[in-house]
Write a protein that holds these residues in place. Structure first.
Motif, PDB file in Angstrom:
ATOM      1  N   GLN A  77       0.808  -1.207   0.000  1.00 30.38           N
ATOM      2  CA  GLN A  77       0.000   0.000   0.000  1.00 30.38           C
ATOM      3  C   GLN A  77       0.848   1.265   0.000  1.00 30.38           C
ATOM      4  OE1 GLN A  77      -3.004  -2.052   3.176  1.00 30.38           O
ATOM      5  NE2 GLN A  77      -3.232   0.142   2.896  1.00 30.38           N
ATOM      6  N   LYS A  86      -7.341  -5.707   0.660  1.00 27.06           N
ATOM      7  CA  LYS A  86      -7.446  -7.143   0.885  1.00 27.06           C
ATOM      8  C   LYS A  86      -7.953  -7.817  -0.384  1.00 27.06           C
ATOM      9  CE  LYS A  86     -10.050 -10.488   3.722  1.00 27.06           C
ATOM     10  NZ  LYS A  86     -10.815 -11.095   2.635  1.00 27.06           N
ATOM     11  N   TYR A 104      -6.669  -0.781   5.077  1.00 24.98           N
ATOM     12  CA  TYR A 104      -6.044  -1.984   4.540  1.00 24.98           C
ATOM     13  C   TYR A 104      -6.723  -2.391   3.240  1.00 24.98           C
ATOM     14  CZ  TYR A 104      -4.390  -2.621   9.360  1.00 24.98           C
ATOM     15  OH  TYR A 104      -3.807  -2.462  10.596  1.00 24.98           O
ATOM     16  N   CYS A 119      -2.932   0.437  -3.786  1.00 21.89           N
ATOM     17  CA  CYS A 119      -2.564  -0.911  -3.349  1.00 21.89           C
ATOM     18  C   CYS A 119      -2.052  -1.654  -4.578  1.00 21.89           C
ATOM     19  CB  CYS A 119      -3.787  -1.594  -2.749  1.00 21.89           C
ATOM     20  SG  CYS A 119      -3.548  -3.313  -2.251  1.00 21.89           S
ATOM     21  N   TRP A 139      -3.617  -9.535   2.818  1.00 17.47           N
ATOM     22  CA  TRP A 139      -3.816  -8.180   3.333  1.00 17.47           C
ATOM     23  C   TRP A 139      -2.609  -7.307   3.001  1.00 17.47           C
ATOM     24  CZ3 TRP A 139      -8.192  -6.471   5.848  1.00 17.47           C
ATOM     25  CH2 TRP A 139      -9.081  -7.437   6.308  1.00 17.47           C
ATOM     26  N   GLY A 179      -1.244  -1.910   5.610  1.00 17.15           N
ATOM     27  CA  GLY A 179      -1.984  -0.867   6.304  1.00 17.15           C
ATOM     28  C   GLY A 179      -1.339   0.492   6.118  1.00 17.15           C
TER      29      GLY A 179
END
Length: 108
Positions: free
Chosen positions: A6, A92, A90, A22, A98, A101
């Protein structure tokens, strides 16, 4: 297992905008954004699939989830941010991977 990295986030004043990104090492059919405030459960924010996009009511009309499948990128454009949007966000995949963050803080 798909790896997610991220970027984006930071500090913004109420009413401001931020975009989260992301980067994925692979593709997945459904992608999600979640957020978490200390002491609370992680909350689903938005999802995107071939069927379209969905949002939690609290961000509907302010946040936009999108993806660039060629670049394997997922985005969350956040407009008209409010202090209650402050959280760690986050990304996913539907297979359970994941991102690390990223902190979003909305404060004057």
């Amino acid at each position: 297992q798909v790896q997610l990295v991220q970027s984006g986030g930071g500090l913004v004043q109420p009413g401001g905008s931020l975009r989260l990104s992301c980067a994925a090492s692979g593709s997945d059919l459904i992608m999600y954004w979640y957020r978490q405030v200390p002491g609370k459960q992680r909350e689903w924010v938005a999802s995107i699939s071939a069927a379209g996009t969905r949002y939690v009511d609290s961000v509907q009309g302010r946040f936009t989830i999108s993806r660039d499948e060629a670049k394997k990128m997922l985005y969350l454009q956040m407009n008209n941010l409010k202090p209650e949007d402050t959280a760690v966000y986050y990304c996913k995949t539907s297979r359970g991977a994941w991102g690390q963050g990223t902190q979003v803080t909305v404060s004057s």
